[in-house]
Write an enzyme that holds these catalytic residues in place. Structure first.
Site, PDB file in Angstrom:
ATOM      1  N   GLU A  83      -9.614-119.400 -18.604  1.00  0.00           N
ATOM      2  CA  GLU A  83     -11.066-119.460 -18.419  1.00  0.00           C
ATOM      3  C   GLU A  83     -11.373-118.563 -17.227  1.00  0.00           C
ATOM      4  OE1 GLU A  83     -14.402-119.567 -17.446  1.00  0.00           O
ATOM      5  OE2 GLU A  83     -14.021-121.441 -16.384  1.00  0.00           O
ATOM      6  N   CYS A 139     -18.546-120.603 -12.549  1.00  0.00           N
ATOM      7  CA  CYS A 139     -18.453-119.603 -13.614  1.00  0.00           C
ATOM      8  C   CYS A 139     -19.689-119.635 -14.496  1.00  0.00           C
ATOM      9  CB  CYS A 139     -17.179-119.811 -14.432  1.00  0.00           C
ATOM     10  SG  CYS A 139     -16.995-121.479 -15.092  1.00  0.00           S
TER      11      CYS A 139
END
Length: 480
Positions: free
Chosen positions: A254, A288
């Site tokens: 990720e 993020c």
């Protein structure tokens, strides 16, 4: 000078299968707001890593589903009981405001609850074999088994507890053994979590925490024959390095995002501006899924910008330990200097600074930029801080083109009430998530989460998806 954040420096140890191991070489953990050293953690050696991995591979858990449920539930109770202590630790090691760190501890409790309940869910499928003229009177069954080797988890600084627990809790729920390497900048919450899980009854062999210099120990974590799966959350460059080194191992990567908020001409502008402020500044913008770009239809851009400016100026930022603060520092002074430089570059190229761009050490103010061009670095790359760049557009085609025009593809948010717009965004945005009238980062801890392009390989995190990834599927058949 502010008063010291701590009375004494904590001297932490490695957790190798529950054993506390000290080393003469240490890494200093500092409080970003003052620069004080608040703790030291050992620099693990290659031998420490090899030992932790070997123990993990050789240990075969006999925990039942109910055992795992009980351990995870008890861990959740202990986290809740120690909420204030854990929150203070997160704030000290990361500079996040107490509002943000308390919220993070609450989310971590949710992960443990969901993982505990999923440990009780039976798995497997049944296939009848007499479905065609060529079939037989048999049934094929599937079952999920833990991996043969260890799981290696490498976690970032921005969520010192929640990023860790999203990897550890599914590993426990699936009876796996995991070796965790937390960020060297924020390792303390991970060590607290390990101790809580041991106290809750987890066999120590199922979890080790190794702290150290990635340049020294990362390669062993990635290439060891004792490892079956590497799960990593962090930057693109490191993620691609992991992909190149961890050959023939499962990888869950990720790798960040450049998430847009798209505001259409029919949107509730007050709602959109509220989402914009929350999405940009929560966690000091170090998420993020933080809003990194605001794409606003030109017909409502002035109204939106005015409202966002009001909300930004009303935000309280400063001493992270002051519970009235909405925002603390970013992770360190180097990060704050980077945001300042990127914003200054955008201003020099024609963007208009409406608020912020004030830096004192690691403290960087909430910042609003208007008239940003999509080619400016502040929106082409991931600006991992509390910056709100506004890009104006004239049509939905232009909005989609701009949104898809970066290397990232993690998440997005759209503000509109028109179903035709929503349908196009869901179909045409190159991202892993589209949230309508919500921030890009909205999710439950159970739901699939992850991105495409430079944001990831398409594999998902979240409790359910992680548990699937952490298992082998075995099939067997019987006469029927």
């Amino acid at each position: 000078m502010n008063a010291p954040a701590v009375e004494a420096i904590r001297r932490e140890s490695l957790r190798i299968a529950g054993e506390k191991v000290h080393r003469d070489r240490v890494i200093e953990v500092t409080y970003p707001f003052t620069g004080e050293v608040i703790a030291t953690v050992p620099k693990a050696t290659i031998d420490d890593v090899r030992r932790a991995l070997r123990i993990a591979r050789e240990f075969k858990s006999s925990l039942t589903r109910h055992d795992r449920y009980r351990i995870l539930m008890r861990a959740g109770e202990l986290v809740a009981q120690r909420k204030d202590e854990i929150s203070r630790t997160i704030t000290l090691e990361s500079g996040l405001s107490r509002k943000d760190s308390l919220y993070e501890v609450g989310r971590a409790s949710d992960v443990l609850l969901f993982a505990a309940n999923q440990a009780l869910v039976d798995d497997g499928q049944i296939f009848s074999c007499d479905l065609t003229p060529h079939g037989k009177s048999r049934k094929v069954y599937t079952l999920k088994e833990p991996l043969l080797g260890a799981i290696v988890a490498i976690t970032p600084f921005n969520h010192p507890l929640n990023q860790v627990i999203h990897k550890v809790a599914p590993a426990v729920a699936t009876n796996n053994r995991i070796v965790l390497k937390p960020s060297e900048k924020t390792p303390l919450a991970a060590l607290i979590l390990a101790d809580i899980l041991y106290e809750a009854g987890l066999p120590p062999e199922m979890l080790s925490v190794v702290t150290g210099d990635p340049a020294e120990i990362a390669d062993e974590l990635l290439t060891s024959d004792d490892v079956d799966l590497v799960t990593f959350t962090g930057g693109v460059a490191i993620g691609k390095h992991i992909a190149a080194r961890a050959v023939y191992k499962r990888q869950i990567l990720e790798l960040g995002g450049n998430d847009p908020l798209i505001v259409m001409e029919d949107a509730d502008i007050e709602e959109a501006a509220t989402l914009a402020a929350a999405g940009s500044y929560k966690n000091s913008g170090q998420r993020c899924t933080a809003i990194k770009r605001m794409l606003v239809h030109e017909s409502v851009a002035d109204q939106f910008t005015g409202l966002l400016l009001e909300k930004t100026l009303a935000l309280k930022y400063g001493d992270p330990m002051n519970e009235s603060m909405d925002m603390g520092t970013v992770i360190d002074e180097a990060a704050a200097k980077h945001f300042e430089a990127v914003v200054n570059e955008a201003i020099a190229q024609g963007a208009r600074l409406l608020a912020g761009n004030v830096r004192v050490g690691a403290l960087y103010s909430p910042t609003v930029l208007d008239r940003v061009d999509p080619e400016m670095r502040v929106v082409r790359q991931e600006t991992f801080g509390p910056v709100s760049p506004i890009i104006r557009f004239g049509s939905i085609d232009e909005a989609i083109r701009i949104s898809n025009g970066t290397a990232y593809g993690l998440s997005s948010a759209v503000c509109t009430n028109r179903l035709d717009y929503i349908t196009r965004f869901v179909r045409e945005l190159h991202v892993g998530t589209v949230n309508v009238r919500e921030v890009p980062g909205y999710r439950l801890e159970m739901t699939p989460f992850g991105g495409i392009k430079d944001s990831g390989l398409g594999y998902k995190e979240g409790v359910l998806e992680a548990m699937k990834s952490f298992c082998n599927t075995k099939t067997y058949s019987l006469p029927w």
